[in-house]
Every structure is written in C-alpha cells, then in structure tokens.
Design an enzyme around this catalytic site. Structure first.
Site, PDB file in Angstrom:
ATOM      1  N   GLY A  21       4.797   5.758  -1.880  1.00  0.00           N
ATOM      2  CA  GLY A  21       3.394   5.621  -1.486  1.00  0.00           C
ATOM      3  C   GLY A  21       2.507   5.053  -2.580  1.00  0.00           C
ATOM      4  N   ASN A  23       1.448   2.042  -2.904  1.00  0.00           N
ATOM      5  CA  ASN A  23       0.414   1.205  -2.278  1.00  0.00           C
ATOM      6  C   ASN A  23      -0.677   2.059  -1.636  1.00  0.00           C
ATOM      7  OD1 ASN A  23       0.874  -1.805  -2.379  1.00  0.00           O
ATOM      8  ND2 ASN A  23       2.934  -1.109  -1.844  1.00  0.00           N
ATOM      9  N   LYS A 100      10.064   2.287   9.490  1.00  0.00           N
ATOM     10  CA  LYS A 100      10.400   2.326  10.919  1.00  0.00           C
ATOM     11  C   LYS A 100       9.606   1.283  11.683  1.00  0.00           C
ATOM     12  CE  LYS A 100      13.203   5.645  10.439  1.00  0.00           C
ATOM     13  NZ  LYS A 100      14.629   5.441  10.652  1.00  0.00           N
ATOM     14  N   ILE A 102       7.263  -0.102  14.516  1.00  0.00           N
ATOM     15  CA  ILE A 102       6.156   0.486  15.282  1.00  0.00           C
ATOM     16  C   ILE A 102       6.425   0.249  16.763  1.00  0.00           C
ATOM     17  CG2 ILE A 102       3.652   0.402  15.684  1.00  0.00           C
ATOM     18  CD1 ILE A 102       4.380   1.349  12.874  1.00  0.00           C
ATOM     19  N   ASN A 116       0.327  -4.818   7.405  1.00  0.00           N
ATOM     20  CA  ASN A 116       1.538  -4.476   6.659  1.00  0.00           C
ATOM     21  C   ASN A 116       1.541  -5.260   5.357  1.00  0.00           C
ATOM     22  OD1 ASN A 116       4.157  -3.357   6.165  1.00  0.00           O
ATOM     23  ND2 ASN A 116       5.054  -5.312   6.775  1.00  0.00           N
ATOM     24  N   HIS A 118       4.260  -6.935   2.581  1.00  0.00           N
ATOM     25  CA  HIS A 118       5.665  -7.305   2.435  1.00  0.00           C
ATOM     26  C   HIS A 118       5.845  -7.940   1.061  1.00  0.00           C
ATOM     27  CE1 HIS A 118       9.658  -8.385   3.880  1.00  0.00           C
ATOM     28  NE2 HIS A 118       9.498  -9.511   3.197  1.00  0.00           N
ATOM     29  N   GLU A 188       1.145  -6.189  -5.527  1.00  0.00           N
ATOM     30  CA  GLU A 188       0.892  -5.615  -4.200  1.00  0.00           C
ATOM     31  C   GLU A 188      -0.299  -4.660  -4.230  1.00  0.00           C
ATOM     32  OE1 GLU A 188       4.212  -3.950  -1.981  1.00  0.00           O
ATOM     33  OE2 GLU A 188       5.581  -5.091  -3.233  1.00  0.00           O
TER      34      GLU A 188
END
Ligand code: GRF
Length: 203
Positions: A21, A23, A100, A102, A116, A118, A188
């Site tokens: 976590g 980010n 996972k 969505i 999101n 990436h 990021e």
C-alpha cells in the site's frame, strides 16, 4: 432516497489494495499535505493482513476484507462490493496494487470513476499476467531504454483504459528488475497523487 451533492462537498474515495500500500500511503499524504478536497473513507482488500489494511486501521479508514473466501459465490462478492461502495457514497475508486479483477457490474456502475496505476509506459508491458516484478523483468529482458508509470481509467479489460498521466523513467545499463522496480515505484508515488489532483480539478 437520492442524495443531492453540493458542488463544494469533498469527494469520497475508496482505495483497493492487495499489498504494502505504498501508493495508498503516498495518496493519503498528498491529500493531507495539500488539503485536497477529498477524503479516503474506505480501503478494500482481498488480503486482510496486508500493509495497506493495517495502515487503514491505524488511520481510522474503514478497512474491508472482501475475497472469494468471504464470498465464494461470484455474484455475492460483486453485490457485497457494490453495497460497500454505496454505503460509503464513494465518488472515486483508486486501485493501488490491487491484484484482483474488478467485476464488470462495478465497472459499469462507476464509469470513468475507477483509476489504476501500472508500473510501465502503457500500452507497453500491460495486459493479463503483467503485474509486479513481471513487468520489470519483461522491460529489462527487452532491453528497453526507458520505462515508467501510467495512471489510467479502468475499463473491462486489463490496462486498456484511457491514460490520465504517464511519466518516464530511464532504464540504466546495470538495472535489475528489482532496481528498476524501486525507481519506478518512487515515481508512481508522485504520479498517482498528481493524477488525483488532475481529476479533482476537472470534476
Ligand atoms: C505498484 O507497482 C503498482 O504500480 C502496481 O502494484 C504495485 C503496488 O505497490 N499496480 P504498493 O502496494 O502501492 O506499494
């Protein structure tokens, strides 16, 4: 009852995480430092013991564990996710290392409201199976001169939604997938917070 939101009301955010976590923590830090007009009110994870969930609990953010273990039937799982999002009156969902897929019903219910991050320059090195260290291994193996990170909207496919922001990171001659991952992750943290600010300013 339909709730009518005043334009000056803060946006209510959910973050979905599976791991450390970092980010999520960077987003939370930026929101507090710059007093952004939003609050993270929900952390949803398939992993009840991950770092993100611990951080959420420590920061009085509702930490909700949802997985195929808690809900073995796919539609129950989807309904539980939708219910949580509705209970918290979520405006924006930020996927931050969420492993996972969505459910489609959730994507349909939140069009252009799911983001999101990436760890590559999409569309390069995206798609099913391209996550975590796999991405950086592929970049190093392809001898790419640069990599980077992308924040994008989530659609029904893997890593194909509209790009919101991208930032480049050089690949150094002696980079390992691990050293590249570390340098990209630092970028990021800035990029996701910048993308959130952009979305909030356009809302
Ligand atoms: C990040 O590299 C992100 O791009 C990817 O998963 C990683 C999550 O890291 N989707 P963290 O949990 O935010 O530390």
């Amino acid at each position: 009852m339909v709730s009518i939101k005043k334009p000056d009301e803060k946006k209510r955010l959910a973050v979905f995480c599976s791991g450390n976590g970092s980010n999520f923590k960077a987003l939370h830090k930026r929101i507090r430092e710059k007093h952004l007009p939003c609050d993270i009110v929900l952390c949803l994870s398939n992993n009840s013991q991950c770092g993100a969930m611990t951080y959420a609990r420590e920061n009085n953010i509702d930490a909700v564990h949802l997985s195929t273990k808690t809900h073995p039937i796919a539609q129950d799982y989807t309904n539980a996710m939708l219910r949580k999002l509705q209970q918290h009156r979520i405006d924006l969902i930020l996927l931050a290392g969420y492993m996972k897929k969505i459910p489609n019903d959730v994507i349909k219910a939140y069009p252009k409201k799911i983001l999101n991050i990436h760890p590559s320059l999409l569309p390069k090195f995206g798609g099913e199976g391209m996550f975590g260290l796999h991405v950086h291994q592929a970049v190093v193996a392809a001898k790419e001169p640069e990599s980077g990170a992308t924040v994008h909207f989530v659609d029904a496919d893997y890593d194909t939604g509209e790009v919101i922001l991208q930032r480049r990171v050089p690949v150094l001659p002696d980079d390992s997938p691990e050293s590249l991952a570390e340098r990209v992750l630092a970028v990021e943290h800035q990029l996701y917070a910048d993308a959130l600010e952009k979305i909030l300013s356009e809302a």
